[in-house]
Design an enzyme around this catalytic site. Structure first.
Site, PDB file in Angstrom:
ATOM      1  CD  GLN A  64      -3.143  -4.194   6.647  1.00 38.73           C
ATOM      2  OE1 GLN A  64      -3.221  -3.193   5.954  1.00 38.73           O
ATOM      3  NE2 GLN A  64      -3.472  -5.390   6.188  1.00 38.73           N
ATOM      4  CE  LYS A  67      -3.674  -2.509   2.246  1.00 38.42           C
ATOM      5  NZ  LYS A  67      -4.387  -2.908   3.449  1.00 38.42           N
ATOM      6  CG  ASP A  92      -9.654  -1.080   4.208  1.00 34.98           C
ATOM      7  OD1 ASP A  92      -9.213  -1.370   3.070  1.00 34.98           O
ATOM      8  OD2 ASP A  92      -9.004  -1.270   5.260  1.00 34.98           O
TER       9      ASP A  92
END
Ligand code: NAP
Length: 269
Positions: A92, A48, A115
């Site tokens: 995460q 990322k 997300d």
């Protein structure tokens, strides 16, 4: 249909995004909070950060010790939520056992939840979004076609089913309680088969599929030291996405698209 490979599609989209981001008054900003030292997580985070750098997105990684309390994590999320210079925030996974994943997901400002995990997030979950964007790009005709999705998770199967239904596909979602006989029945009818289970080569290459089927392999597992998907490689369908170098690239691209969208929404607010 233009059956361009995923890696080439991603390259084209990234070039378009680079130009767009270069013309903005400031760089879009993404914050990643990581509260683990998991090998797979570290590699996802690295990917990322690399994508962000390549595209001109500012990305900041905040590592929180695994022994930190839930309150500390939630306070950090509040701080990032309130920071007007931050467009997107992701936490995460996985989280340590003493942290409630639901509380964390619900604490992230839905306007920054790139997300797409928050129930009210304005962003599409990255993997389903990436799959639909790619299928649209190659000219797949969704309307009235049969989609068989194996796997009903909240991050892949379910949100993908909704997106495909919104595109007027006939959608069947299967799971671990589906018999193999039924699974094969629905796979045989599929114009689009998506497998998101996480069991190496669950779908063997002798399972009958339409010769013009598009087969999307979401699963990633290790088999004999190699990364493999949920579907055995086969050459009797129109298109099968590879693992690695397939859906993972689409997921990463969607995340960056969501960050850019969050920036644009912030500017217009
Ligand atoms: P998950 O939450 O574990 O869900 C797996 C799903 O598969 C569940 O719905 C489960 O059914 C179903 N299932 C399990 N065994 C099955 C079987 N034998 N037959 C049919 N269905 C079965 O997993 P996930 O988060 O959706 O991820 C799935 C896989 O995709 C993993 O390998 C993950 O690493 C990969 N993934 C890849 C990307 C990417 O970007 N490439 C993104 C996300 C996920 P029940 O609901 O009945 O338990």
């Amino acid at each position: 249909m233009n059956l361009i490979a995923i890696k080439d599609y991603v390259k084209i989209r990234k070039e378009e995004m680079k130009k767009e981001i270069f013309s903005l008054v400031r760089k879009p900003k993404l914050v990643i909070i990581q509260m683990n030292d998991d090998v797979a997580s570290n590699s996802y985070v690295k990917g990322k950060l690399k994508d962000a750098e390549e595209l001109g997105i500012e990305a900041k990684l905040i590592k929180l010790d695994e022994s930190s309390s839930e309150e500390q994590l939630l306070t950090l999320i509040d701080d990032v939520n309130e920071d007007e210079t931050v467009d997107g925030l992701i936490v995460q996974l996985p989280l340590p056992k003493h942290i409630s994943e639901i509380k964390v997901k619900e604490r992230i400002n839905p306007k920054k939840d790139v997300d797409g995990f928050h129930p009210l997030s304005k962003f599409k979950a990255c993997t389903p979004k990436g799959i639909v964007s790619y299928l649209t790009y190659i000219g797949f005709d969704f309307t009235g076609k049969n989609a068989t999705i194996i796997g009903r998770s909240n991050i892949v199967g379910r949100p993908l089913a909704k997106l495909l239904l919104d595109l007027s596909m006939n959608v069947t979602v299967l799971h671990s309680k589906t018999s193999i006989e039924d699974r094969n029945f629905y796979l045989k009818r599929a114009d689009l088969a998506v497998v998101a289970v996480g069991k190496p080569h669950l779908i063997k290459k002798d399972v009958p599929l339409k010769k013009d089927a598009i087969v999307i392999d979401v699963g990633i597992s290790r088999l004999d030291g190699h990364l493999v998907g949920d579907i055995e490689p086969r050459d009797d369908v129109l298109l099968q996405t590879p693992v690695p170098g397939g859906v993972g690239l689409l997921t990463r691209l969607s995340l960056m698209e969501n960050v850019l969208e969050a920036y644009q929404d912030g500017i217009s607010r």
